[in-house]
Write a protein that holds these residues in place. Structure first.
Motif, PDB file in Angstrom:
ATOM      1  N   SER A 232      -0.768  46.047 -33.614  1.00 22.51           N
ATOM      2  CA  SER A 232      -0.200  44.963 -32.799  1.00 22.51           C
ATOM      3  C   SER A 232       0.768  44.184 -33.673  1.00 22.51           C
ATOM      4  O   SER A 232       0.341  43.418 -34.541  1.00 22.51           O
ATOM      5  CB  SER A 232      -1.296  44.038 -32.264  1.00 22.51           C
ATOM      6  N   ASN A 233       2.058  44.378 -33.446  1.00 18.71           N
ATOM      7  CA  ASN A 233       3.053  43.787 -34.342  1.00 18.71           C
ATOM      8  C   ASN A 233       3.417  42.358 -33.978  1.00 18.71           C
ATOM      9  O   ASN A 233       4.034  41.663 -34.769  1.00 18.71           O
ATOM     10  CB  ASN A 233       4.325  44.656 -34.370  1.00 18.71           C
ATOM     11  N   THR A 234       3.088  41.916 -32.779  1.00 24.06           N
ATOM     12  CA  THR A 234       3.301  40.513 -32.400  1.00 24.06           C
ATOM     13  C   THR A 234       2.005  40.007 -31.785  1.00 24.06           C
ATOM     14  O   THR A 234       1.803  40.092 -30.574  1.00 24.06           O
ATOM     15  CB  THR A 234       4.457  40.362 -31.397  1.00 24.06           C
ATOM     16  N   PRO A 235       1.088  39.502 -32.587  1.00 23.93           N
ATOM     17  CA  PRO A 235      -0.284  39.243 -32.124  1.00 23.93           C
ATOM     18  C   PRO A 235      -0.460  37.966 -31.309  1.00 23.93           C
ATOM     19  O   PRO A 235      -1.297  37.115 -31.621  1.00 23.93           O
ATOM     20  CB  PRO A 235      -1.064  39.176 -33.435  1.00 23.93           C
ATOM     21  N   VAL A 236       0.308  37.830 -30.217  1.00 25.32           N
ATOM     22  CA  VAL A 236       0.161  36.635 -29.390  1.00 25.32           C
ATOM     23  C   VAL A 236      -1.174  36.616 -28.671  1.00 25.32           C
ATOM     24  O   VAL A 236      -1.637  35.544 -28.231  1.00 25.32           O
ATOM     25  CB  VAL A 236       1.306  36.522 -28.362  1.00 25.32           C
ATOM     26  N   GLU A 237      -1.828  37.783 -28.543  1.00 27.53           N
ATOM     27  CA  GLU A 237      -3.105  37.804 -27.827  1.00 27.53           C
ATOM     28  C   GLU A 237      -4.155  36.953 -28.522  1.00 27.53           C
ATOM     29  O   GLU A 237      -5.118  36.499 -27.899  1.00 27.53           O
ATOM     30  CB  GLU A 237      -3.622  39.240 -27.671  1.00 27.53           C
ATOM     31  N   VAL A 238      -3.962  36.704 -29.822  1.00 28.68           N
ATOM     32  CA  VAL A 238      -4.920  35.884 -30.560  1.00 28.68           C
ATOM     33  C   VAL A 238      -4.982  34.481 -29.966  1.00 28.68           C
ATOM     34  O   VAL A 238      -6.061  33.871 -29.873  1.00 28.68           O
ATOM     35  CB  VAL A 238      -4.529  35.827 -32.051  1.00 28.68           C
ATOM     36  N   VAL A 239      -3.851  33.955 -29.548  1.00 29.17           N
ATOM     37  CA  VAL A 239      -3.808  32.604 -28.974  1.00 29.17           C
ATOM     38  C   VAL A 239      -4.525  32.580 -27.640  1.00 29.17           C
ATOM     39  O   VAL A 239      -5.346  31.697 -27.361  1.00 29.17           O
ATOM     40  CB  VAL A 239      -2.354  32.133 -28.800  1.00 29.17           C
ATOM     41  N   PHE A 240      -4.236  33.576 -26.781  1.00 34.42           N
ATOM     42  CA  PHE A 240      -4.839  33.604 -25.451  1.00 34.42           C
ATOM     43  C   PHE A 240      -6.342  33.874 -25.514  1.00 34.42           C
ATOM     44  O   PHE A 240      -7.092  33.439 -24.642  1.00 34.42           O
ATOM     45  CB  PHE A 240      -4.156  34.669 -24.595  1.00 34.42           C
ATOM     46  N   ASP A 241      -6.786  34.606 -26.527  1.00 30.36           N
ATOM     47  CA  ASP A 241      -8.198  34.970 -26.634  1.00 30.36           C
ATOM     48  C   ASP A 241      -9.007  33.972 -27.445  1.00 30.36           C
ATOM     49  O   ASP A 241     -10.209  34.162 -27.637  1.00 30.36           O
ATOM     50  CB  ASP A 241      -8.340  36.359 -27.285  1.00 30.36           C
ATOM     51  N   ASP A 242      -8.388  32.927 -27.929  1.00 32.99           N
ATOM     52  CA  ASP A 242      -9.094  31.964 -28.765  1.00 32.99           C
ATOM     53  C   ASP A 242     -10.226  31.296 -27.976  1.00 32.99           C
ATOM     54  O   ASP A 242     -10.119  31.080 -26.759  1.00 32.99           O
ATOM     55  CB  ASP A 242      -8.111  30.894 -29.256  1.00 32.99           C
ATOM     56  N   ASP A 243     -11.293  31.004 -28.653  1.00 31.00           N
ATOM     57  CA  ASP A 243     -12.451  30.379 -28.004  1.00 31.00           C
ATOM     58  C   ASP A 243     -13.002  29.284 -28.914  1.00 31.00           C
ATOM     59  O   ASP A 243     -13.428  29.580 -30.040  1.00 31.00           O
ATOM     60  CB  ASP A 243     -13.522  31.443 -27.728  1.00 31.00           C
ATOM     61  N   PRO A 244     -12.984  28.030 -28.459  1.00 28.60           N
ATOM     62  CA  PRO A 244     -12.511  27.580 -27.152  1.00 28.60           C
ATOM     63  C   PRO A 244     -10.981  27.550 -27.094  1.00 28.60           C
ATOM     64  O   PRO A 244     -10.321  27.311 -28.102  1.00 28.60           O
ATOM     65  CB  PRO A 244     -13.093  26.167 -27.042  1.00 28.60           C
ATOM     66  N   ARG A 245     -10.444  27.817 -25.915  1.00 27.50           N
ATOM     67  CA  ARG A 245      -8.995  27.824 -25.739  1.00 27.50           C
ATOM     68  C   ARG A 245      -8.451  26.398 -25.746  1.00 27.50           C
ATOM     69  O   ARG A 245      -9.111  25.475 -25.284  1.00 27.50           O
ATOM     70  CB  ARG A 245      -8.632  28.547 -24.438  1.00 27.50           C
ATOM     71  N   GLN A 246      -7.232  26.280 -26.271  1.00 23.32           N
ATOM     72  CA  GLN A 246      -6.568  24.984 -26.324  1.00 23.32           C
ATOM     73  C   GLN A 246      -5.160  25.101 -25.752  1.00 23.32           C
ATOM     74  O   GLN A 246      -4.530  26.160 -25.858  1.00 23.32           O
ATOM     75  CB  GLN A 246      -6.454  24.494 -27.771  1.00 23.32           C
ATOM     76  N   SER A 247      -4.680  24.022 -25.170  1.00 21.09           N
ATOM     77  CA  SER A 247      -3.282  23.985 -24.743  1.00 21.09           C
ATOM     78  C   SER A 247      -2.403  24.139 -25.978  1.00 21.09           C
ATOM     79  O   SER A 247      -2.688  23.554 -27.028  1.00 21.09           O
ATOM     80  CB  SER A 247      -2.970  22.675 -24.018  1.00 21.09           C
ATOM     81  N   SER A 248      -1.343  24.949 -25.834  1.00 25.12           N
ATOM     82  CA  SER A 248      -0.560  25.306 -27.021  1.00 25.12           C
ATOM     83  C   SER A 248       0.916  25.451 -26.691  1.00 25.12           C
ATOM     84  O   SER A 248       1.290  25.819 -25.568  1.00 25.12           O
ATOM     85  CB  SER A 248      -1.051  26.638 -27.607  1.00 25.12           C
ATOM     86  N   VAL A 249       1.741  25.152 -27.679  1.00 25.55           N
ATOM     87  CA  VAL A 249       3.150  25.529 -27.677  1.00 25.55           C
ATOM     88  C   VAL A 249       3.291  26.593 -28.750  1.00 25.55           C
ATOM     89  O   VAL A 249       3.094  26.309 -29.935  1.00 25.55           O
ATOM     90  CB  VAL A 249       4.075  24.332 -27.953  1.00 25.55           C
ATOM     91  N   VAL A 250       3.601  27.804 -28.325  1.00 28.70           N
ATOM     92  CA  VAL A 250       3.613  28.954 -29.224  1.00 28.70           C
ATOM     93  C   VAL A 250       5.053  29.370 -29.500  1.00 28.70           C
ATOM     94  O   VAL A 250       5.791  29.734 -28.572  1.00 28.70           O
ATOM     95  CB  VAL A 250       2.843  30.143 -28.615  1.00 28.70           C
ATOM     96  N   PHE A 251       5.460  29.308 -30.748  1.00 33.76           N
ATOM     97  CA  PHE A 251       6.776  29.793 -31.161  1.00 33.76           C
ATOM     98  C   PHE A 251       6.598  31.211 -31.693  1.00 33.76           C
ATOM     99  O   PHE A 251       5.943  31.418 -32.719  1.00 33.76           O
ATOM    100  CB  PHE A 251       7.381  28.893 -32.238  1.00 33.76           C
ATOM    101  N   ALA A 252       7.156  32.188 -30.980  1.00 31.32           N
ATOM    102  CA  ALA A 252       7.034  33.592 -31.366  1.00 31.32           C
ATOM    103  C   ALA A 252       8.358  34.043 -31.984  1.00 31.32           C
ATOM    104  O   ALA A 252       9.346  34.263 -31.276  1.00 31.32           O
ATOM    105  CB  ALA A 252       6.691  34.453 -30.159  1.00 31.32           C
ATOM    106  N   ALA A 253       8.376  34.147 -33.315  1.00 31.87           N
ATOM    107  CA  ALA A 253       9.588  34.556 -34.039  1.00 31.87           C
ATOM    108  C   ALA A 253       9.595  36.079 -34.134  1.00 31.87           C
ATOM    109  O   ALA A 253       8.818  36.668 -34.887  1.00 31.87           O
ATOM    110  CB  ALA A 253       9.617  33.930 -35.429  1.00 31.87           C
ATOM    111  N   GLN A 254      10.470  36.713 -33.361  1.00 30.74           N
ATOM    112  CA  GLN A 254      10.463  38.167 -33.191  1.00 30.74           C
ATOM    113  C   GLN A 254      11.711  38.761 -33.836  1.00 30.74           C
ATOM    114  O   GLN A 254      12.832  38.464 -33.409  1.00 30.74           O
ATOM    115  CB  GLN A 254      10.381  38.506 -31.700  1.00 30.74           C
TER     116      GLN A 254
END
Length: 420
Positions: A232-254
Motif C-alpha cells: 500500500s503505497n499511499t496508506p490513507v486507510e490508516v486514518v479511516f480505520d483508526d480506533d477511536p476515529r477522529q475528525s481529521s484534515v488529511v494532507f496526502a502528498a502524492q
C-alpha cells in the motif's frame, strides 16, 4: 573530489551547499525567509500522509515547508518508503528544527551526474547518504547469501545518517504520532507500526524503505520486512480505520502522477507504468474508504432512531461501535510531471532535480492552503470530502530540470578549473 574529466561527482561539500540552496530558494516559488504564521485552526486533527517513490520524495519536503510556514503542523504523520523517512525526520524533531533537518537530509543525498550516461551512475555507484553497491553481488544472483544480504545495494550510509537527523526518543514521546507501513516478507501482509502503541526505532524506518530487490529486508521482532509501498503505497486507510476515529484534515502528498499523457516512446511507457503501479490505486482506495465511512455514518443514524429502551440494550451498544460522527477532509497534493524528467526520476538525486521537485511541492501545497478546502460545506450523508489537487503541468513556474542541470554543470566546470 573528482576532476571534470570524470563522469560522476560525489561532492564532499555538497550537504552544506545544497542545504544553503534549499534554504535560499528563489522568491518565485519559495518563501523560507518568512517566519511561520501562527498556528492555523483546522476542523480536526492534522494528518500528513506521504507515499513512497525514491528521489521524488523531496516534493513532500517542499509540501511540508508550505504547511510549516502557514502554521499547519501535523498531529499525525503516516508514511511508507521515502515517505516514512521524511515522516521520521518530521516527527523526530521539534517544530523549529524540522525544516532544517529535512534540508540537511536531502543535501546529503545529492549527486552530480555528468556525461552522457550520468543518469545511470546512481545505479552503479550508489547515492551518498543513502546506499552503495552490495559486495555480495560478486557471488552471483543465485548465491545463498541470506535474506539480509539478498539485495543489490547496502543501506549502511542511510543507517549512519538517520540517527543524526532523527530523535527516536522524541518520536516515542507521543508529541507527534508517527505510523509507517512495512510488508512482511513471509506472509505478504502489511503491518503498520504506530508510535501510539509500538516503540519506533531506526530499523522500522529502514524496513519501511527496503524496496526489494534493491534494498535488504530488515528483521523486527523475529519477522523480516520489506518496503510497505509494495502493498500500500499511499496508506490513507490508516486514518479511516483508526480506533477511536477522529475528525481529521488529511494532507496526502502524492509523488506518483495520477494522470499523464499517452506514452509516445518505450521510455515514457516505462514511466507511465510506474505511475499507475504505485500511484493510481490511491483513487480507488479513497473511494472505498469514503464509502465505508458513509456506512458508519448510516449505522450511527440508525442507532439514533431507535427507541430509548432498545438504544440502551447491549446489542445496540455493540452495533453503535461500528458507527461514527467524524468528518474527514482529504486534501490531495499531487505532483505533476516536470519538464526534463526521464525514467530515472526515482533515483535522480541531482541538485537540479531536488530543487525543482521541492519547489513544486511547495507551490502546489501553498495553493491548496490558500484555497482552504476544509472550510467548504461537506455532505452530511457522507462526512467525507475529497479536495482534488489543482496542480497542472503548467500551473507553477520553476526552472526545468534541463535548466537546473545546465546551471550546475557550469558551476562544476568553473569549480574544477582549479586543481583538485
Amino acid at each position: 573530489m573528482k576532476s571534470e574529466n570524470d563522469t560522476y561527482v560525489l561532492a564532499e561539500t555538497v550537504p552544506t551547499t545544497t542545504a544553503r540552496m534549499l534554504r535560499n530558494s528563489s522568491d518565485e516559488v519559495t518563501a523560507n525567509s518568512f517566519p511561520p504564521e501562527p498556528k492555523m485552526q483546522l476542523p480536526g486533527q492534522v494528518v500528513l500522509v506521504m507515499q513512497g517513490g525514491g528521489a521524488p520524495g523531496c516534493y513532500q519536503a517542499g509540501a511540508y515547508q508550505a504547511l510549516h510556514e502557514a502554521g499547519i503542523e501535523p498531529d499525525w504523520v503516516i508514511g511508507t518508503s521515502i515517505g516514512a523517512i521524511n515522516g521520521a525526520i518530521i516527527a523526530g524533531n521539534l517544530i523549529p528544527d524540522r525544516l532544517e533537518r529535512l534540508q540537511d537530509f536531502w543535501a546529503h543525498l545529492e549527486t552530480m551526474p555528468l556525461g552522457p550516461f550520468g543518469d545511470l551512475l546512481p545505479l552503479m555507484a550508489g547515492v551518498p547518504g543513502f546506499y552503495r553497491p552490495n559486495p555480495a553481488l560478486a557471488w552471483g544472483l543465485d548465491a545463498k547469501v541470506g535474506i539480509e544480504k539478498a539485495s543489490m545495494y547496502c543501506v549502511d550510509p542511510l543507517k549512519k545518517l538517520l540517527p543524526s537527523l532523527v530523535d527516536f526518543n522524541l518520536i516515542n514521546s507521543g508529541k507527534t504520532r508517527f505510523t509507517l507501513g512495512l510488508a512482511a516478507v513471509r506472509t505478504g501482509e502489511i503491518r503498520y507500526f504506530d508510535s501510539n502503541q509500538d516503540t519506533i526505532e531506526l530499523d522500522h524506518v529502514l524496513g519501511s524503505s527496503a524496496i526489494p530487490p534493491c534494498f535488504p529486508a530488515v528483521r523486527i521482532g523475529g519477522e523480516y520486512y520489506w518496503d510497505g509501498g509494495i502493498y500500500s503505497n499511499t496508506p490513507v486507510e490508516v486514518v479511516f480505520d483508526d480506533d477511536p476515529r477522529q475528525s481529521s484534515v488529511v494532507f496526502a502528498a502524492q509523488i506518483w502522477h495520477t494522470r499523464g499523457p499517452e506514452p509516445k516512446s518505450l521510455m515514457h511507457a516505462f514511466m507511465r507504468e510506474k505511475d499507475i503501479l504505485f500511484g493510481s490505486r490511491t483513487r480507488n482506495q479513497i473511494a472505498r474508504q469514503a464509502e465505508l465511512h458513509r456506512m458508519r455514518r448510516v449505522v450511527r443514524e440508525l442507532i439514533d432512531m431507535l427507541p430509548q429502551d432498545l438504544k440502551n440494550s447491549q446489542r445496540a451498544k455493540d452495533l453503535a461501535g461500528w458507527g461514527c460522527r467524524t468528518t474527514i477532509h482529504l486534501v490531495e497534493i499531487n505532483a505533476q510531471p516536470i519538464d526534463g524528467e526521464t525514467n530515472s526520476r526515482d533515483y535522480d538525486f541531482s541538485r537540479a532535480a531536488i530543487k525543482a521537485r521541492w519547489d513544486a511541492g511547495y507551490a502546489d501545497t501553498s495553493r491548496m492552503i490558500t484555497r482552504r478546502p476544509w472550510n467548504d460545506p461537506i455532505d452530511p450523508a457522507m462526512d467525507v470530502a475529497v479536495s482534488k489537487s489543482d496542480a497542472a503541468a503548467d500551473s507553477f513556474k520553476v526552472l526545468t530540470l534541463s535548466d537546473n542541470i545546465a546551471i550546475e554543470k557550469r558551476r562544476t566546470q568553473e569549480k574544477n578549473k582549479c586543481p583538485a
